[in-house]
Design an enzyme around this catalytic site. Structure first.
Site, mmCIF file in Angstrom:
data_model
loop_
_atom_site.group_PDB
_atom_site.id
_atom_site.type_symbol
_atom_site.label_atom_id
_atom_site.label_comp_id
_atom_site.label_asym_id
_atom_site.label_seq_id
_atom_site.Cartn_x
_atom_site.Cartn_y
_atom_site.Cartn_z
ATOM 1 N N TYR A 158 19.200 42.984 38.328
ATOM 2 C CA TYR A 158 19.839 42.004 37.919
ATOM 3 C C TYR A 158 19.176 40.930 37.371
ATOM 4 O O TYR A 158 18.172 40.155 38.064
ATOM 5 C CB TYR A 158 20.685 41.510 39.205
ATOM 6 C CG TYR A 158 21.555 42.281 39.968
ATOM 7 C CD1 TYR A 158 22.143 43.429 39.315
ATOM 8 C CD2 TYR A 158 22.296 41.882 41.425
ATOM 9 C CE1 TYR A 158 23.105 44.406 39.848
ATOM 10 C CE2 TYR A 158 23.153 42.812 41.869
ATOM 11 C CZ TYR A 158 23.398 43.894 41.039
ATOM 12 O OH TYR A 158 24.261 44.625 41.953
ATOM 13 N N LEU B 113 42.019 41.454 36.842
ATOM 14 C CA LEU B 113 43.216 40.984 37.814
ATOM 15 C C LEU B 113 43.435 39.427 37.961
ATOM 16 O O LEU B 113 44.409 39.168 38.498
ATOM 17 C CB LEU B 113 42.946 41.585 38.934
ATOM 18 C CG LEU B 113 43.175 43.152 39.253
ATOM 19 C CD1 LEU B 113 42.775 43.575 40.538
ATOM 20 C CD2 LEU B 113 44.538 43.522 38.837
ATOM 21 N N GLY C 166 44.482 37.794 35.422
ATOM 22 C CA GLY C 166 45.625 37.476 34.451
ATOM 23 C C GLY C 166 44.971 37.213 33.041
ATOM 24 O O GLY C 166 45.978 37.064 32.177
ATOM 25 N N LYS C 167 43.780 36.725 32.916
ATOM 26 C CA LYS C 167 43.435 36.029 31.660
ATOM 27 C C LYS C 167 43.563 36.862 30.497
ATOM 28 O O LYS C 167 43.422 36.491 29.303
ATOM 29 C CB LYS C 167 42.172 35.457 31.843
ATOM 30 C CG LYS C 167 40.936 36.287 32.208
ATOM 31 C CD LYS C 167 39.665 35.485 32.248
ATOM 32 C CE LYS C 167 38.620 36.348 32.821
ATOM 33 N NZ LYS C 167 37.334 35.592 33.118
#
Length: 327
Positions: free
Chosen positions: A53, A213, A215-216
């Site tokens: 990362y 999820l 929704g954007k």
């Protein structure tokens, strides 16, 4: 925040985990600090990271913050080994030497003498017994308290867990980490049953369906989203198709009826699914993290859970299985 035991082990963590994949990249140190402070203030303990990362930047940020902002004992630090990016290409090396070199470097970046959970980041070409011997060595030397695996499929999970359980004195694998959400339920077929059978906990990554999820993406790709970035669009694109849109629409409708946001509904479905110990939150800012930290007293009504099961792939068969030993 409530806590859960990791599988059948003695390790206890908050039932939400903070993922750090974007730290040092899309998430600068200032935002990481704000998120970690808010997470700990809400009772969160589990922070999941990896050498891959930010090419070690995420571990360095954690190492700095546990000496400037927090106490080491405030966190359950989980990191990984065996995977990295070299010369722009992904590389998996799960040999004993590579894994222990990874862990030594992780401890240096984290400024600590041990991690609470050390995970093999991916299945590799090295003999399994060599890979697992490295985990035993790390625990024996006090470099890690518990060990687990990440991104193993079902038979790999069962084989590795069985190997560790076969001989007294080996350290059992306590957890597995795979993608799991309403948009990614494949783990229910073999991985989750294997984890349950071997008394292991699950840390789902991308519980919000890689952000879809929320929704954007329903009316396009926002400019400030991962889907619009050159280095993350490949990550989001697989879930921008019609089936995913139908599932997202169902999540949005459920959220409207429950006075929750879509991402909160998506997270609750994962958090309280069988075998799950703690979903790993991939928020990039404190504002994105805040709604998830407000859910400790909330649960989805059973009819909503059933409806979301149905629209996203059918009944979750694990709900009907015996739950002895689950937390």
């Amino acid at each position: 925040m409530q806590t859960r035991r990791v599988g059948h082990s003695g390790l206890t963590v908050s039932r939400l985990g903070l993922g750090t994949m974007t730290w040092g990249g899309d998430t600068p140190t200032s935002d990481a600090r704000a998120m970690l402070r808010a997470f700990v203030e809400a009772g969160g303990t589990l922070v999941d990271t990896a050498p891959a990362y930010g090419h070690g930047a995420a571990e360095k940020i954690i190492g700095k913050l546990i000496h400037t902002d927090l106490r080491r004992d405030d966190l359950v630090i989980a990191t990984k080994g065996g995977f990295g990016v070299h010369n722009g290409r992904r590389s998996i090396n799960t040999s004993r030497g590579a894994l222990l070199d990874d862990l030594t470097a992780s401890l240096r970046r984290l400024h600590t003498d041990h991690v609470d959970l050390w995970q093999v980041h991916a299945w590799g070409d090295a003999p399994l017994e060599e890979t697992l011997a490295a985990l035993d060595h790390a625990v024996g030397q006090g470099m890690a308290r518990y060990v687990g695996i990440s991104n193993y499929i079902g038979w790999q999970t069962a084989r590795a867990a069985t190997w560790q359980q076969a001989v007294p004195g080996r350290n059992p694998l306590v957890s597995g980490q795979v993608e799991y959400s309403l948009l990614a339920r494949r783990a229910e077929i073999e991985v989750l049953p294997a984890l349950r059978a071997h008394g292991m906990g699950l840390f789902p990554w991308s519980p919000i369906g890689r952000g879809v999820l929320t929704g954007k993406y329903r009316s396009g790709t926002p400019r400030d989203s991962r889907g619009a970035s050159d280095h993350f669009n490949w990550f989001v694109e697989p879930y921008l198709e019609s089936k995913s849109r139908a599932i997202t629409d169902a999540v949005v409708r459920a959220a409207e009826g429950l006075d929750l946001s879509p991402e909160q509904v998506a997270l609750l479905w994962v958090r309280d699914a069988p075998v799950v110990t703690a979903p790993l939150l991939g928020a990039r800012t404190a504002d994105q993290l805040k709604p998830y930290l407000e859910l400790d007293e909330r649960e989805l009504p059973e009819p909503i859970v059933t409806a979301l099961d149905d629209v996203s792939g059918g009944t979750n068969q694990l709900r009907a299985m015996p739950t002895a030993g689950d937390d």
